[in-house]
Design a protein around this motif. Structure first.
Motif: not given
Length: 205
Positions: A195, A198-204
């Motif tokens: 996969r 995840i850091e590239d797919k999530v924006k906080f």
């Protein structure tokens, strides 16, 4: 002891190679589908239907419709997940059932029924199909996780001729095919996948 849900999620793989001699009882498939349909749905209107393929002759035709993928015949069963684009027809039975179970009172039922009747029968067909597809996808994923927890393998298949499917298996205009799920006993290891981070797919925010 049962595996944790996290372990089940991490170990689930989409399987193509099944033991063709392994059978699963209808009753257990029904139990898994019952659990699957505890998934959330639009206003609890449950816009899904299922066709369970067990018969070898029917599955020969299904294999041809699914571009000759062998797992259609080697799996213990194939579950076709259909969307219900007229799920507003479920308004009365759903809310009657909730009322009879004591989950809502008559005033709440009247509000829920009124809101649903004002909304869904008049929504564009595309909107209703999108809602049914989303909800059916939740039920399909829940089915696959349930199967994995029980020690079975599954594989979702979007690659099939949906028009021919509806024609061959006499699917009424109310319903439309979304995905096929093969179910059975693993006969060869499923390949591993990766996969994206995840850091590239999530924006906080």
């Amino acid at each position: 002891m049962s595996e944790t849900i996290s372990t089940v999620i991490k170990e689930r793989r989409s399987v193509r190679k099944y033991d063709p001699n392994f059978k699963i009882k209808k009753e257990e498939i029904l139990e898994m589908l019952k659990d699957a349909t505890l998934a959330p749905s639009t206003s609890n209107l449950q816009p899904w239907e299922f066709i369970v393929f067990l018969n070898p002759e029917e599955r020969k035709d299904l294999r041809a419709i699914a571009y000759n993928q062998e797992q259609i015949e080697t799996a213990s069963a194939v579950i076709a997940v259909l969307g219900d684009k007229e799920f507003h027809e479920n308004i009365d039975p759903v809310y009657d059932s909730m009322y009879e179970a004591g989950y809502i009172d008559s005033a709440s039922k009247e509000v829920l029924v009124g809101n649903a009747r004002k909304t869904y029968p008049y929504a564009p067909e595309e909107t209703r199909k999108n809602l049914a597809t989303f909800d059916s996808g939740l039920a399909a994923m829940q089915f696959m996780l349930n199967a994995k927890e029980r020690g079975y393998a599954t594989g979702p298949m979007g690659g099939f001729d949906k028009v021919k499917f509806s024609e061959r298996f006499n699917v009424s205009d109310r319903y439309f095919p979304i995905v096929l799920i093969t179910l059975g006993k693993l006969n060869a290891p499923a390949y591993q996948t990766t996969r994206l981070a995840i850091e590239d797919k999530v924006k906080f925010i």
